[in-house]
Every structure is written in C-alpha cells, then in structure tokens.
Write a protein that holds these residues in place. Structure first.
Motif, PDB file in Angstrom:
ATOM      1  N   SER A  21       0.824  -1.207   0.000  1.00 47.28           N
ATOM      2  CA  SER A  21       0.000   0.000   0.000  1.00 47.28           C
ATOM      3  C   SER A  21       0.858   1.257   0.000  1.00 47.28           C
ATOM      4  O   SER A  21       0.350   2.367  -0.127  1.00 47.28           O
ATOM      5  CB  SER A  21      -0.908   0.018   1.234  1.00 47.28           C
ATOM      6  OG  SER A  21      -0.128  -0.005   2.425  1.00 47.28           O
ATOM      7  N   MET A  22       2.168   1.080   0.167  1.00 51.99           N
ATOM      8  CA  MET A  22       3.133   2.182   0.126  1.00 51.99           C
ATOM      9  C   MET A  22       4.156   1.890  -0.954  1.00 51.99           C
ATOM     10  O   MET A  22       4.246   0.765  -1.466  1.00 51.99           O
ATOM     11  CB  MET A  22       3.852   2.338   1.468  1.00 51.99           C
ATOM     12  CG  MET A  22       3.026   2.967   2.557  1.00 51.99           C
ATOM     13  SD  MET A  22       4.013   3.239   4.036  1.00 51.99           S
ATOM     14  CE  MET A  22       2.926   4.342   4.922  1.00 51.99           C
ATOM     15  N   THR A  23       4.961   2.903  -1.282  1.00 53.13           N
ATOM     16  CA  THR A  23       6.032   2.708  -2.244  1.00 53.13           C
ATOM     17  C   THR A  23       7.361   2.648  -1.505  1.00 53.13           C
ATOM     18  O   THR A  23       7.487   3.172  -0.398  1.00 53.13           O
ATOM     19  CB  THR A  23       6.066   3.849  -3.271  1.00 53.13           C
ATOM     20  OG1 THR A  23       6.459   5.065  -2.601  1.00 53.13           O
ATOM     21  CG2 THR A  23       4.704   4.046  -3.908  1.00 53.13           C
ATOM     22  N   PRO A  24       8.383   2.033  -2.096  1.00 59.78           N
ATOM     23  CA  PRO A  24       9.684   1.956  -1.422  1.00 59.78           C
ATOM     24  C   PRO A  24      10.288   3.319  -1.124  1.00 59.78           C
ATOM     25  O   PRO A  24      11.069   3.466  -0.186  1.00 59.78           O
ATOM     26  CB  PRO A  24      10.553   1.184  -2.429  1.00 59.78           C
ATOM     27  CG  PRO A  24       9.607   0.502  -3.335  1.00 59.78           C
ATOM     28  CD  PRO A  24       8.378   1.336  -3.390  1.00 59.78           C
ATOM     29  N   GLN A  25       9.931   4.321  -1.935  1.00 60.79           N
ATOM     30  CA  GLN A  25      10.503   5.658  -1.775  1.00 60.79           C
ATOM     31  C   GLN A  25       9.713   6.527  -0.802  1.00 60.79           C
ATOM     32  O   GLN A  25      10.009   7.717  -0.646  1.00 60.79           O
ATOM     33  CB  GLN A  25      10.604   6.352  -3.133  1.00 60.79           C
ATOM     34  CG  GLN A  25       9.295   6.576  -3.862  1.00 60.79           C
ATOM     35  CD  GLN A  25       8.863   5.413  -4.748  1.00 60.79           C
ATOM     36  OE1 GLN A  25       9.185   4.265  -4.469  1.00 60.79           O
ATOM     37  NE2 GLN A  25       8.141   5.706  -5.810  1.00 60.79           N
ATOM     38  N   THR A  26       8.740   5.947  -0.118  1.00 62.96           N
ATOM     39  CA  THR A  26       7.931   6.683   0.853  1.00 62.96           C
ATOM     40  C   THR A  26       8.638   6.745   2.202  1.00 62.96           C
ATOM     41  O   THR A  26       9.116   5.728   2.708  1.00 62.96           O
ATOM     42  CB  THR A  26       6.561   6.004   1.032  1.00 62.96           C
ATOM     43  OG1 THR A  26       5.866   5.993  -0.207  1.00 62.96           O
ATOM     44  CG2 THR A  26       5.723   6.750   2.062  1.00 62.96           C
ATOM     45  N   VAL A  27       8.708   7.938   2.785  1.00 60.62           N
ATOM     46  CA  VAL A  27       9.272   8.091   4.129  1.00 60.62           C
ATOM     47  C   VAL A  27       8.127   7.961   5.120  1.00 60.62           C
ATOM     48  O   VAL A  27       7.494   8.937   5.524  1.00 60.62           O
ATOM     49  CB  VAL A  27       9.991   9.442   4.274  1.00 60.62           C
ATOM     50  CG1 VAL A  27      10.519   9.612   5.700  1.00 60.62           C
ATOM     51  CG2 VAL A  27      11.135   9.542   3.280  1.00 60.62           C
ATOM     52  N   ASN A  28       7.822   6.738   5.475  1.00 63.25           N
ATOM     53  CA  ASN A  28       6.730   6.437   6.384  1.00 63.25           C
ATOM     54  C   ASN A  28       6.752   4.938   6.643  1.00 63.25           C
ATOM     55  O   ASN A  28       7.662   4.234   6.189  1.00 63.25           O
ATOM     56  CB  ASN A  28       5.378   6.869   5.784  1.00 63.25           C
ATOM     57  CG  ASN A  28       4.369   7.235   6.847  1.00 63.25           C
ATOM     58  OD1 ASN A  28       4.428   6.750   7.974  1.00 63.25           O
ATOM     59  ND2 ASN A  28       3.418   8.092   6.501  1.00 63.25           N
ATOM     60  N   ALA A  29       5.779   4.449   7.348  1.00 66.63           N
ATOM     61  CA  ALA A  29       5.605   3.019   7.576  1.00 66.63           C
ATOM     62  C   ALA A  29       4.136   2.804   7.890  1.00 66.63           C
ATOM     63  O   ALA A  29       3.413   3.756   8.187  1.00 66.63           O
ATOM     64  CB  ALA A  29       6.488   2.527   8.711  1.00 66.63           C
ATOM     65  N   SER A  30       3.676   1.554   7.822  1.00 64.83           N
ATOM     66  CA  SER A  30       2.245   1.326   8.032  1.00 64.83           C
ATOM     67  C   SER A  30       1.977  -0.082   8.519  1.00 64.83           C
ATOM     68  O   SER A  30       2.827  -0.976   8.420  1.00 64.83           O
ATOM     69  CB  SER A  30       1.468   1.565   6.728  1.00 64.83           C
ATOM     70  OG  SER A  30       1.785   0.561   5.771  1.00 64.83           O
ATOM     71  N   TYR A  31       0.762  -0.251   9.050  1.00 68.61           N
ATOM     72  CA  TYR A  31       0.237  -1.572   9.402  1.00 68.61           C
ATOM     73  C   TYR A  31      -1.128  -1.728   8.767  1.00 68.61           C
ATOM     74  O   TYR A  31      -1.952  -0.809   8.805  1.00 68.61           O
ATOM     75  CB  TYR A  31       0.115  -1.746  10.918  1.00 68.61           C
ATOM     76  CG  TYR A  31      -0.649  -3.004  11.294  1.00 68.61           C
ATOM     77  CD1 TYR A  31      -0.057  -4.258  11.154  1.00 68.61           C
ATOM     78  CD2 TYR A  31      -1.973  -2.944  11.728  1.00 68.61           C
ATOM     79  CE1 TYR A  31      -0.762  -5.418  11.455  1.00 68.61           C
ATOM     80  CE2 TYR A  31      -2.678  -4.104  12.042  1.00 68.61           C
ATOM     81  CZ  TYR A  31      -2.068  -5.335  11.904  1.00 68.61           C
ATOM     82  OH  TYR A  31      -2.771  -6.486  12.181  1.00 68.61           O
TER      83      TYR A  31
END
Length: 674
Positions: free
Chosen positions: A463-473
C-alpha cells in the motif's frame, strides 16, 4: 550522494554489524541538547530546545522536523532518478519514457498556460448537459473514475469478514475543507474565518473560468458542503471497525438512500454485475445524502460538481489557477507563505502516478541488496521482544494471550520493496499534455483497483512505495510495511552504537507491530478477519487502560484553545507507547545481558530515549497545527515525544525521574498497553 546512502543503508541492522567500541559514536545530535533544561522537567525541551529556538520553518513548508528532513533527502534522491530518465527516456512506451513524459509535461508551464482550462471543457460540458437528477449516478461514476471527489467515494479492498476476497467499500466524502468542524463550529473564529475565505476562494476560481455568477455559485457550493458535513460521521466514530462494517445488498440501497438510482450507479461504475453487495462505512451518511439530493436544486448540484472538477485539477492548470489555488490551500489553510519549487511539485505528481516504476529505479540506485535481510533480522528481534511482552502481561488471561501470540506469529513483514511491481503498460502518456497525463494516471489507478474484483486477495501487495518516508500496518492483511526510504540518516547512523538507532528506526518497528494490537487493530484476528478474539474481562481491562491514554493526551494543547483529541489519536498513541516499550526491551535483548556502553557521558538507555525525542522534533505553523488536531490521528511531535516517555518505566530509571519533577506521572497513571 549515492555512495553515502549505500553506507547508511548498510547499517539497517546495527546489532549485526556495529563497529567496535573504539569507533562508536553516541549518535545523538548533541548540538540540539539544551543543558539549561532539566530532562526531569521538560524532556522535549532538553532534547530539542536549541533546535526549536534556532530553526525556522522553510517558507514553502507548513512544518519542519526530522521526518520532513528525511523526506527532503528522499525527494533529492528521486529528483536525480527522475531527471536521469528525462535525459535518457528510453524507447516509447517504456516505463522510463512514461516517467519522463509525466515530469516533462508538468514542468512545461508555457504549454499549461496556453492550454488554460480548455482541457476541462468536456467535463464542464458533461455537467452542463444534465437535465434531470436521475442522471447524477452516471456523473458520480464518471467523476470517480477520473479522480474527482464526489459526496461519497467507492473502491475495492479486502473484505473484513472474508479477508480472502475483495469487496466494494463506500465511504463518506465530498468536503473541500479538512474536517466537518470547519463548517459547523460557529463559535470558533479561526475556523469560521477560514470558511469565509474558502467561499471567496471558490468564487475567485469560478470567476477565472468565466462564471458570471461566481459569488452565487460559491454560496451554493458551501451550502451543499455544510449540509454534507452535518450528516457526516466524526473521525472518532469512523475509527470503530465494527460499526463501520455494514454489508448491504445492491437491491437494498434504495431503502438506505432512495433519492439516488443505485442500480444505475453500480453499473456505470463497473461494480455490477461483478458483485451484488457493498460494505457501507457510514450508513446514516448515505441516508442524509439522499435527503440533500432530494432537497437541493439541480442547478446548485451543478455548481458543486463544477467546483469539484476545477478544484481537483487546479494544481495542474495554468500559472494563474495554480497561484490562486495555493493562496488558499497553502497559505490560508496551512499558513505556508510560498509554494514548493516547480521540480518538487512535478516530482510528487510523477511519483504518485507511476509509483512502482519510480520505486524500482529508486531501489536499484540507492538500496544495496544486503539491507533487506539485515532489516528482517531486526524485525525478528522486535517480534521476539513483543512475544515476551505478551507472556508477561498481568492484565490479560491465557485464552486471549494465546490468540494474541497467534496473531503476532502470523504478522507479515514487508521490508524495503515489494516482490512484485505494478505494470503500467496500459497507461498512455504525453510529453506535452499534463491534464491528459493526470487523467490517464487516475484512470489507470481506478481500473487497477476495479480489476481486483473476483480475484483472490493479493496479500503481497504494497500500500506504500519503497521511496515513501513512512511506515504502516494493515489490519486486513496483518502486515507491516517498512519502505526503503526510511533506512537511511537521520534514522540511521552507521558509526553509532545501537541505542540511538533503536530510538530512531527501531521505534518504527515497535510502533507498527503495536498497531496490530491497538484499539482498532486488536479487533482483527491473525488472518485479518474482523472477529472478537478477546474474553470480556480482558477487553474491559484493555479499555480501562486505553481510557488513561485518552485522558492524558486530551489534556495537551499544542495551540491555545485547541486540545488534542485523545479518542481520535488513541491508536497512534498506543502505537507510540507500546512501541517504545518494546523498543526498550529489544535493545536490552541486543545487549545480551551486558550493561549498555556509556558514550558522550550518556548511557545506552538515555541515548535511546533521546533518539526517540529527536525523531519527533518538529515545528508547525499554527494553521497547520489546527488542521492536524482536527483531522490527523497522530498527535503533534512534541507530545508524541513527551507524552510517551512519561509512561515508560525505563525512562524513569534512565533519567532519575522522581515525584515533584514535571515529567513524573504516578505509577497508577502510567499506561503501557503491551
């Protein structure tokens, strides 16, 4: 840049590759420590006081801090990747060629000025041609396919009652301001003032497209949005996954919202006949929307949809439209004096439109192959610490603990980059027509989502991209995602002893794992099914502890007159508090029973907590802070830092916190959920 990033990424698991003690640094940014402040009285001020005093928010930003600094680093990396494709785009139709097309078309302001609003004429004509409200369902479906907001949104996602299959999900939508409070709080002068500025902004934009009755039509738009705000659920209400799961057969939608032809909508949107039901997140909102569709004249709805179209495409139009759009969205709403540079806006659009194609190049350029397995080992260390934590809980019985351990064991880590990449061959791009590219990207995204119906859930999808500065569950997939972009400074320091890296990066692992067990995530089982796996006694004990966090954070006021909503931020606050507790335990585990090294006069435990507080250092413009308080489930950084450590037993020991100190909470008031 590339060389230093590879070195930084290699430190993803310092416990496996830390330098010798003689080489180790504390990793703490000592220049920001305000030693005139006692950590026992104001830990955030002690850690970040000098930084706060000496740092100015850049003119093109609403906030500035450690997270934003890392995002700026990642943006610079992406710029080098994307501009390389502009110089060498490759053959027509290739992913690199598409990237170059999108970026180039955004940067070509002369072509955008020459086009003006002409690219939107067909959409405005479609609205103008409507003669009867019975034609609105087809318009809703069309606008949603082009990414234009409508009063409700619809999409395909895993079914919370059957996580192996996809379902259609319908959510309330349709507002132009950050939250319903902006429309309904007449006793708040700031929000009321922004509402007035919003109406004037709508009128100005409509007049720019030649609307001779722009003021009247702007009033109609605000009236409709206010009506929608009145029947919307609050953000706190929407956090309840049980109340938000309401499966409705297509044939029964007419009972829920009779003023709308749902059969026509579901067919036009492509959902029927593939499926015959949908999950409605806020049923009462659809009923309220139906009433407004019945009461509000068609001409007013036309004004509303003309505005939705114009607003949706405003960032991609001519310079005059972009300037006016930023004057409200950036300056009035978030207090930002000037827009970001053109290249950054172009990059963001290109990245969002071809995320996996850009991500593939990003990973190839900036992430060495050995990083992923090292980070996986770090993840396993955190899971082991969480497992021990569950066993030691004194408020949870064995039956619930068994289910919790099963969920933890099934937790899927998605580290650095996906195993499978999205295919963009069907997307057609242009080097000169930006609006055509916007529409093509939105249509591709919509079709990619629609194509999931009837297929088994892809549990490996990101649901995110590798270049995203974040994290998720994701509770539906029981998976955490840790993208490649955060595996670098300032979240890593290759020369530092483990402690600060645990406080900066490790907390990300602890935080996201804890989301599986927060007030919302804990209502899903090991497979992502919405199911109550708790005993009544254990759930009651959980709620009692959660109430303590709600009370604690609701007392914080980042802007005078505006308090954090402890119920809205509860999930993130649980993630921070439980995550930091697990991070501390994981660090102790990494020491193997040995005392932590003292570096720069600080113990490892002290550096861990200081690193955590440095991670959340941030400055926000007052307008941005208000918007965050009203709409964001995350507490502002200062309160994530100070509020979390006040609940940690290790913090009291590390800094000698005693009764009478401002950072002291009596033991009975401290809350650690996990």
């Amino acid at each position: 840049m590339k060389r230093s990033l590879i070195s930084a990424a290699c430190c993803a698991l310092l416990l496996l590759s830390a330098p010798s003690h003689a080489q180790q640094l504390s990793g703490i940014d000592l220049k920001t420590l305000d030693t005139a402040v006692r950590p026992q009285d104001d830990f955030y001020g002690y850690v970040n006081g000098i930084w706060v005093r000496n740092t100015e928010i850049p003119a093109d930003k609403s906030t500035w801090g450690t997270y934003i600094e890392l995002r700026e680093i990642a943006q610079g990396q992406l710029r080098s990747v994307i501009e390389a494709t502009v110089k060498h785009p490759g053959k027509a139709g290739s992913e690199t060629h598409k990237i170059a097309d999108l970026y180039t078309s955004f940067m070509n302001e002369k072509a955008r000025d020459a086009a003006g609003l002409k690219p939107l004429r067909a959409d405005f004509a479609r609205v103008a041609a409507i003669q009867d409200k019975r034609e609105l369902p087809a318009l809703f479906a069309y606008l949603q396919s082009t990414g234009v907001p409508t009063p409700f949104s619809a999409g395909v996602s895993p079914d919370a009652q059957n996580p192996e299959q996809y379902t259609v999900s319908i959510n309330q939508s349709g507002l132009g301001l950050p939250d319903r409070d902006y429309y309904l709080k007449d006793d708040d002068a700031k929000l009321k003032g922004l509402r007035d500025k919003y109406q004037q902004h709508i009128a100005t934009m409509l007049a720019m497209r030649g609307d001779q009755h722009a003021a009247e039509h702007a009033a109609q738009v605000l009236d409709i949005e206010t009506r929608l705000a009145k029947v919307q659920w609050t953000r706190v209400q929407m956090r309840d996954p049980v109340k938000s799961y309401n499966r409705v057969e297509f044939a029964r939608f007419s009972e829920l919202a009779p003023a709308f032809d749902w059969n026509a909508y579901f067919t036009a949107a492509g959902y029927a006949p593939k499926v015959s039901s949908a999950v409605v997140r806020q049923p009462s909102f659809l009923t309220g929307l139906s009433q407004q569709l019945d009461e509000v004249p068609l001409d007013a709805w036309k004004s509303y949809f003309n505005w939705r179209i114009l607003e949706s495409y405003a960032p991609y139009l001519d310079r005059a439209s972009v300037k006016q759009n930023f004057a409200f969205e950036g300056t009035a709403l978030r207090g930002v004096p000037q827009s970001e540079p053109q290249w950054q806006l172009a990059l963001r659009f290109t990245d969002a439109s071809l995320s996996d194609a850009v991500g593939k190049l990003y990973v190839q350029t900036y992430l060495p192959p050995e990083t992923k397995p090292r980070v996986m080992a770090m993840f396993n260390n955190f899971v082991a610490s969480f497992k021990d934590g569950i066993d030691k809980l004194d408020w949870m019985g064995p039956e619930t603990k068994k289910e919790a351990q099963a969920k933890l064991a099934a937790l899927k880590p998605k580290i650095a980059y996906p195993e499978k990449w999205r295919d963009y061959r069907a997307m057609k791009t242009s080097k000169t027509d930006l609006i055509a590219n916007v529409k093509a990207a939105r249509a591709w995204s919509r079709q990619n989502n629609l194509d999931k119906l009837g297929k088994p859930v892809d549990r490996d999808e990101w649901s995110m991209t590798p270049q995203t500065v974040n994290a998720s569950y994701s509770p539906l997939l029981n998976a955490i995602t840790i993208p490649a972009a955060i595996l670098q400074p300032p979240f890593f320091n290759v020369q530092a002893e483990d402690a600060v890296n645990y406080g900066l990066l490790g907390i990300t692992f602890g935080h996201e794992i804890s989301h599986a067990f927060d007030d919302s995530g804990s209502q899903y089982d090991s497979h992502g099914r919405l199911r109550n796996w708790w005993t009544a006694e254990d759930r009651a004990a959980f709620k009692a502890r959660a109430a303590g966090l709600v009370k604690q954070y609701s007392a914080y006021s980042p802007v005078p007159g505006y308090h954090i909503n402890g119920e809205l931020t509860l999930g993130e606050n649980i993630g921070d508090n439980s995550g930091l507790s697990i991070t501390y335990n994981a660090y102790q585990r990494s020491l193997g029973g040995k005392p932590s090294p003292v570096i720069d006069g600080l113990t490892g435990e002290q550096r861990l907590y200081i690193g955590f507080a440095q991670k959340w250092r941030a400055k926000l413009r007052p307008e941005a802070a208000i918007a965050q308080i009203k709409s964001d489930p995350h507490s502002p950084g200062e309160f994530r830092a100070k509020g979390t450590v006040m609940n940690q037993p290790g913090f009291y020991e590390a800094f000698g916190i005693k009764p009478g100190d401002s950072m002291y909470l009596p033991p009975e008031q401290r809350v650690i959920m996990w």
